[in-house]
Every structure is written in structure tokens, then in C-alpha cells.
Design an enzyme around this catalytic site. Structure first.
Site, PDB file in Angstrom:
ATOM      1  N   ASP A   1      49.587  46.864  42.716  1.00  0.00           N
ATOM      2  CA  ASP A   1      49.687  48.330  42.737  1.00  0.00           C
ATOM      3  C   ASP A   1      49.733  48.850  44.174  1.00  0.00           C
ATOM      4  O   ASP A   1      49.887  50.058  44.397  1.00  0.00           O
ATOM      5  CB  ASP A   1      48.564  48.989  41.906  1.00  0.00           C
ATOM      6  CG  ASP A   1      47.174  48.600  42.374  1.00  0.00           C
ATOM      7  OD1 ASP A   1      47.047  47.858  43.358  1.00  0.00           O
ATOM      8  OD2 ASP A   1      46.196  49.052  41.725  1.00  0.00           O
TER       9      ASP A   1
ATOM     10  N   GLU B   1      41.520  45.277  37.839  1.00  0.00           N
ATOM     11  CA  GLU B   1      40.354  45.413  38.719  1.00  0.00           C
ATOM     12  C   GLU B   1      39.156  45.654  37.808  1.00  0.00           C
ATOM     13  O   GLU B   1      39.143  46.624  37.039  1.00  0.00           O
ATOM     14  CB  GLU B   1      40.557  46.586  39.677  1.00  0.00           C
ATOM     15  CG  GLU B   1      41.661  46.324  40.677  1.00  0.00           C
ATOM     16  CD  GLU B   1      41.775  47.391  41.751  1.00  0.00           C
ATOM     17  OE1 GLU B   1      40.857  48.241  41.860  1.00  0.00           O
ATOM     18  OE2 GLU B   1      42.769  47.370  42.487  1.00  0.00           O
TER      19      GLU B   1
ATOM     20  N   GLU C   1      38.614  40.016  46.023  1.00  0.00           N
ATOM     21  CA  GLU C   1      39.111  40.738  47.200  1.00  0.00           C
ATOM     22  C   GLU C   1      37.951  41.115  48.123  1.00  0.00           C
ATOM     23  O   GLU C   1      36.924  41.624  47.675  1.00  0.00           O
ATOM     24  CB  GLU C   1      39.876  42.015  46.774  1.00  0.00           C
ATOM     25  CG  GLU C   1      40.357  42.801  47.995  1.00  0.00           C
ATOM     26  CD  GLU C   1      41.413  43.868  47.719  1.00  0.00           C
ATOM     27  OE1 GLU C   1      41.946  43.909  46.595  1.00  0.00           O
ATOM     28  OE2 GLU C   1      41.690  44.641  48.649  1.00  0.00           O
TER      29      GLU C   1
ATOM     30  N   LYS D   1      46.806  41.676  35.852  1.00  0.00           N
ATOM     31  CA  LYS D   1      45.602  41.707  36.689  1.00  0.00           C
ATOM     32  C   LYS D   1      44.909  43.049  36.515  1.00  0.00           C
ATOM     33  O   LYS D   1      45.553  44.089  36.556  1.00  0.00           O
ATOM     34  CB  LYS D   1      45.979  41.486  38.165  1.00  0.00           C
ATOM     35  CG  LYS D   1      44.796  41.610  39.113  1.00  0.00           C
ATOM     36  CD  LYS D   1      45.110  41.070  40.472  1.00  0.00           C
ATOM     37  CE  LYS D   1      45.731  42.027  41.436  1.00  0.00           C
ATOM     38  NZ  LYS D   1      44.935  43.238  41.742  1.00  0.00           N
TER      39      LYS D   1
ATOM     40  N   ASP E   1      49.970  43.895  38.254  1.00  0.00           N
ATOM     41  CA  ASP E   1      48.777  44.717  38.393  1.00  0.00           C
ATOM     42  C   ASP E   1      48.808  45.849  37.388  1.00  0.00           C
ATOM     43  O   ASP E   1      49.786  46.599  37.334  1.00  0.00           O
ATOM     44  CB  ASP E   1      48.785  45.345  39.795  1.00  0.00           C
ATOM     45  CG  ASP E   1      47.508  45.089  40.540  1.00  0.00           C
ATOM     46  OD1 ASP E   1      46.514  44.683  39.913  1.00  0.00           O
ATOM     47  OD2 ASP E   1      47.511  45.283  41.768  1.00  0.00           O
TER      48      ASP E   1
HETATM   49  O1  KIV Z   1      47.793  45.413  44.745  1.00  0.00           O
HETATM   50  C1  KIV Z   1      47.648  44.427  45.479  1.00  0.00           C
HETATM   51  O2  KIV Z   1      48.497  44.150  46.322  1.00  0.00           O
HETATM   52  C2  KIV Z   1      46.450  43.618  45.319  1.00  0.00           C
HETATM   53  C3  KIV Z   1      46.184  42.564  46.335  1.00  0.00           C
HETATM   54  C4  KIV Z   1      45.885  43.129  47.656  1.00  0.00           C
HETATM   55  C5  KIV Z   1      45.160  41.610  45.865  1.00  0.00           C
HETATM   56  O3  KIV Z   1      45.725  43.829  44.405  1.00  0.00           O
END
Ligand code: KIV
Length: 300
Positions: free
Chosen positions: A67, A138, A205, A136, A106
Site C-alpha cells: 500500500d 497489518e 516491520e 498481507k 497488501d
Molecule cells: O506497503 C509496503 O510497501 C509494505 C512494506 C514496506 C513492508 O508494507
């Protein structure tokens, strides 16, 4: 030599049939095998098909449609601005560009977490419409139930723990996780709970190296680090940082190229060529007969 009048289709579109020289597909099994064998693997963010194709050619096995696209592609100040439809579109583009690579998508801010059913359906869209290999999220241990529901639905989840940029507003800015003994324990507990809930991969992270190392030791899934030290099985950074396209990079993502300067130089050279009328040979030609007929139609 006759220059093709239009861009050859094969340079823009990607072949549907598997090529004989096609690189072998990277799956979650590959990552798990590498984890067992101690093979360290690289991961880079990627947001478009052309770049994905080059990263596949370079042999990068894992691509993350992060994201961070909200920042580096759309120019927003934070990742929470990444629109869901946009992220699905980018994911599909990256997978078309690098069909053999493991593509993680993401899930953007509030595309999960408000309603479980909505989160599961949105995750499914990344798999079906975006052809992602995993989504993914968070998360922390409070998302364990959602991760279980997604896993039960057949959705491979990468649990992103530690610093969570989607929470920066709530925290009053970005933070590194696990720096006190107490928050280090919490990070370990988050990772444990999410793995137990069914996460197929962990991503940590911005955390101290020893905390990430303890997570790696205690987990049985591949662990990808982003500023989490060398113990992680995989390492991810934002591609624009690595290419030297951003004005600032974190210490763990030192630029390996200066593409920003190369772009500016190429643009300056184009400005110069346009000013001099130096456009190369012109590809769109008329036959002599048509030219003559056209000239006559103009009354010349
Ligand atoms: O969105 C992203 O690029 C990320 C990475 C920095 C792990 O989540």
C-alpha cells in the site's frame, strides 16, 4: 531498416502460453522449503507489469504490491490513501508482468477489520481478480479470529506485525516496535497468535534484530523482515528506495542505483532533441501515389 509503425504486441502484452524458458513458479511451498533449508530470499515492492517483468528476469522471487503505492505511485502522504480497486488492479498488473513470482497483495486501510465478511470477500478479490498468491494484513493478535476465518476460506495470509503504518495516525506517527522488553514480548505474542490462527507467512516491520530473531526461532512459517535485522528468511524494501527514486531512504534500504538521476538525464536529453527537431527516422510513410494525390487535393 523499416521501423515498425506500431509497438509490437509482444512487447506490451504478455504471452498466454507458458514459455519453454519460463522460470519455475514460486509458491508458499517454495518459501517454506527455503525456510527449512536456510535459503535467504529477496522481496521487493512492485506496482506495475513492466517493472514486474524486469524483477522476474532478475530473479526476485517474491513481489509485494504494497500500500506504499499510495505514496510512491499516487503521491499521497500516507499509505491509508490506497484505494481498494486500485490495489487490486495493480496486483493483477504485477502478476501479469511476473506470472512465476510469488505476489503478495497488501490489503488497504479499512478493506478489512470493520466487518469480517467484508474483509474476507475483499481478500478473495485479491486472489481471484488480482491473481495474488497471498494477501498481507497489518495486524496484531486481535486479528487472529479474522485470520482464522480467511484461512478457513482458503486465503493465504501474510501477517504484518511490528510497526504498522496504517496505524500511524492513531499513534501520532511512525514507530519502531518491540524496543522495550514489554513491547518485545507483545510482538512475540502477536506473531505466535497469528501463526496459530493460520497465517502462512509473517512479515515484521521496524523491530530490533534480536526480537525478530526470537520470532524466527519460535515460528514454523517463513518470516520476512522490513528493517527487522538479518535473522529473517526474506527481506523486503520499497523498490523506489532501492532504485534511488525517493528523496529519503531508511538505513536498511540504501539505494543500489541512481535511477532518479538517470530519469532526469534522459528527460533533459529528450528536451534537447525536441528543441533540435531530432526525432529519429519517421515511421509513418505514404506511398508515392498517395502523397501525389494528397498534394493535388491541397491544390499544390
Ligand atoms: O506497503 C509496503 O510497501 C509494505 C512494506 C514496506 C513492508 O508494507
Amino acid at each position: 531498416m523499416q521501423v515498425p509503425a506500431v509497438r509490437p504486441e509482444s512487447s506490451a502484452a504478455l504471452p498466454d502460453a507458458p514459455r519453454e524458458d519460463a522460470p519455475s513458479a514460486i509458491t508458499i511451498r517454495t518459501l517454506s522449503k527455503w525456510r527449512r533449508e536456510g535459503v535467504r530470499f529477496a522481496c521487493l515492492t512492485c506496482y506495475d507489469a513492466t517493472t514486474a517483468r524486469w524483477l522476474e528476469r532478475a530473479g526476485v522471487p517474491v513481489l509485494l504490491v504494497g500500500d506504499t503505492a499510495a505514496e510512491v505511485i499516487l503521491g499521497h502522504p500516507a499509505t491509508i490513501h490506497a484505494p481498494l480497486e486500485f490495489m487490486i488492479t495493480l496486483t493483477a498488473a504485477v502478476k501479469r508482468g511476473a506470472p512465476s513470482r510469488f505476489v503478495m497483495a497488501d490489503m488497504p486501510f479499512l478493506s478489512y477489520g470493520a466487518e469480517d465478511a467484508e474483509g474476507i470477500r475483499n481478500a478473495g478479490r485479491f486472489l481471484v481478480e488480482g491473481s495474488a498468491d497471498a494477501v498481507k494484513l497489518e495486524c496484531d493478535r486481535s486479528h487472529a479470529a479474522l485470520v482464522t476465518l480467511m484461512s478457513r476460506a482458503g486465503i493465504p495470509v501474510v501477517a504484518h506485525v511490528g510497526s504498522r503504518p496504517q496505524h500511524a495516525r492513531r499513534r501520532g506517527g511512525y514507530w519502531a516496535a518491540g524496543r522495550s522488553a514489554e513491547s518485545a514480548r507483545e510482538l512475540l505474542d502477536d506473531a505466535r497468535a497469528l501463526e496459530d490462527a493460520g497465517a502462512t507467512t509473517l512479515l515484521i516491520e521496524a523491530a530490533p534484530a534480536e526480537v525478530a530473531e526470537a520470532i524466527v526461532e519460535r515460528s514454523s512459517v517463513p518470516v520476512i523482515g522490513c528493517g527487522a535485522g538479518p535473522a529473517c528468511h526474506g527481506q523486503v524494501v520499497v523498490l523506489q528506495d532501492l532504485l534511488g527514486l525517493t528523496d529519503w531512504q531508511p538505513a536498511f534500504a540504501a539505494p543500489a542505483a541512481r535511477l532518479g538521476e538517470s530519469i532526469a538525464n534522459a528527460a533533459r536529453s529528450w528536451i534537447d532533441r525536441v528543441g533540435r527537431g531530432d526525432l529519429g527516422s519517421h515511421p509513418y510513410l505514404m506511398s508515392d501515389a498517395d502523397r501525389e494525390a494528397f498534394r493535388r487535393s491541397l491544390g499544390r
